[in-house]
Write a protein that holds these residues in place. Structure first.
Motif, PDB file in Angstrom:
ATOM      1  N   UNK A 235       0.817  -1.212   0.000  1.00 28.59           N
ATOM      2  CA  UNK A 235       0.000   0.000   0.000  1.00 28.59           C
ATOM      3  C   UNK A 235       0.850   1.261   0.000  1.00 28.59           C
ATOM      4  N   UNK A 236       1.864   1.302   0.833  1.00 28.08           N
ATOM      5  CA  UNK A 236       2.678   2.510   0.928  1.00 28.08           C
ATOM      6  C   UNK A 236       3.296   2.863  -0.422  1.00 28.08           C
ATOM      7  N   UNK A 237       3.942   1.900  -1.047  1.00 27.57           N
ATOM      8  CA  UNK A 237       4.607   2.165  -2.318  1.00 27.57           C
ATOM      9  C   UNK A 237       3.604   2.515  -3.408  1.00 27.57           C
ATOM     10  N   UNK A 238       2.455   1.871  -3.391  1.00 30.04           N
ATOM     11  CA  UNK A 238       1.470   2.116  -4.444  1.00 30.04           C
ATOM     12  C   UNK A 238       0.847   3.497  -4.307  1.00 30.04           C
ATOM     13  N   UNK A 239       0.481   3.876  -3.104  1.00 30.27           N
ATOM     14  CA  UNK A 239      -0.056   5.235  -2.894  1.00 30.27           C
ATOM     15  C   UNK A 239       0.976   6.272  -3.308  1.00 30.27           C
ATOM     16  N   UNK A 240       2.218   6.079  -2.939  1.00 26.15           N
ATOM     17  CA  UNK A 240       3.259   7.033  -3.301  1.00 26.15           C
ATOM     18  C   UNK A 240       3.446   7.102  -4.815  1.00 26.15           C
ATOM     19  N   UNK A 241       3.280   5.978  -5.501  1.00 20.23           N
ATOM     20  CA  UNK A 241       3.383   5.986  -6.963  1.00 20.23           C
ATOM     21  C   UNK A 241       2.281   6.835  -7.582  1.00 20.23           C
ATOM     22  N   UNK A 242       1.069   6.712  -7.059  1.00 23.33           N
ATOM     23  CA  UNK A 242      -0.030   7.554  -7.558  1.00 23.33           C
ATOM     24  C   UNK A 242       0.222   9.023  -7.253  1.00 23.33           C
ATOM     25  N   UNK A 243       0.744   9.307  -6.099  1.00 27.67           N
ATOM     26  CA  UNK A 243       1.034  10.697  -5.763  1.00 27.67           C
ATOM     27  C   UNK A 243       2.093  11.284  -6.683  1.00 27.67           C
ATOM     28  N   UNK A 244       3.055  10.478  -7.111  1.00 28.15           N
ATOM     29  CA  UNK A 244       4.051  10.967  -8.071  1.00 28.15           C
ATOM     30  C   UNK A 244       3.397  11.278  -9.410  1.00 28.15           C
ATOM     31  N   UNK A 245       2.432  10.448  -9.810  1.00 33.04           N
ATOM     32  CA  UNK A 245       1.723  10.709 -11.074  1.00 33.04           C
ATOM     33  C   UNK A 245       0.967  12.024 -10.980  1.00 33.04           C
ATOM     34  N   UNK A 246       0.243  12.218  -9.883  1.00 36.16           N
ATOM     35  CA  UNK A 246      -0.516  13.461  -9.704  1.00 36.16           C
ATOM     36  C   UNK A 246       0.429  14.657  -9.686  1.00 36.16           C
TER      37      UNK A 246
END
Length: 252
Positions: A235-246
């Motif tokens: 979860x941590x890595x995946x949420x951070x990946x989405x935040x990088x996209x945004x």
């Protein structure tokens, strides 16, 4: 600024498939918030097949403690029943920052269309009024090309663009026409004072292109894909990946 709200419905699906309390929906939401997510979304349904009323209240408490948005989605016309007090009653108890109204029937596997505002606006009006009296921001699920001007007339604050058709077109390699329709609808909504959210089937592959093509999206609500991707990366890595996209979309 585009914000990421993580929908944790799928955590509850997994929990309910076995019974008991694991995986813990609140702890999953906490992990998403600790990773930087801007808010939490849930969509309780009357049959309680995933998120339950007690989850809603627990997540409301969690998001208040973190000082982030709680977005409660649901069909405001679904009657109450055992275990489900009705959408408006849940909002009265939980006081979410945002209430997103969605026209899904009991038998739907997932939301698959927005409101027909020409047909539904008069019925929605008193519900919008009641939710705004609870200090909820009100967002209405909308198809690209729909009469969003009518949503503004009944007092809605935002629309949420249904992005299922966009995701399907993107997967087929031909999303140009759908992006154009979403962008036009967003501009028409913004012209009458509505904010624009978006959600459904957005993922790490198609999100950047959507945000690049549709102006001033305030919030994306992502659940199914994010939770699925988190099975591999966490979860941590995946949420951070989405935040990088945004963040990349904002800086481009």
């Amino acid at each position: 600024m585009t914000r990421l709200s993580v929908n944790v419905n799928k955590i509850a699906v997994l929990r309910n498939s076995r019974g008991g309390a694991l995986p813990d929906v609140v702890e999953a939401a906490r992990a998403c918030l600790d990773a930087g997510a801007h808010g939490i979304t849930v969509h309780p349904r009357p049959d309680a097949r995933h998120i339950r009323a007690d989850d809603v209240l627990a997540l409301a408490q969690l998001t208040r403690a973190y000082g982030v948005e709680f977005n409660l989605e649901g069909n405001p016309f679904a009657p109450p029943r055992a275990g489900y007090p009705g959408f408006l009653a849940l909002c009265e108890q939980a006081r979410p920052a945002q209430a997103t109204l969605v026209p899904d029937g009991d038998g739907q596997l997932t939301s698959d269309h927005g409101f027909d505002f020409a047909r539904d606006a008069d019925a929605l009006q008193p519900l919008v009024d009641a939710l705004k009296a609870l200090d909820c921001r009100v967002s209405l699920f909308a198809d690209a090309g729909s009469a969003v001007e009518r949503a503004a007339q009944i007092g809605a604050d935002r629309i949420e663009l249904y992005t299922g058709p966009y995701a399907e077109a993107f997967a087929q390699g031909d999303a140009g026409a759908v992006i154009a329709a979403c962008a036009d609808t967003a501009r028409r909504a913004q012209a009458v004072g509505l904010g624009v959210n978006a959600g459904h089937d957005l993922d790490q592959h198609n999100l950047a292109a959507f945000l690049a093509g549709v102006p001033e999206v305030l919030e994306v609500s992502i659940g199914h894909a994010l939770i699925g991707e988190a099975l591999y990366a966490g979860l941590d890595a995946t949420v951070r990946a989405y935040l990088r996209i945004v963040s990349g979309a904002l800086s481009s």
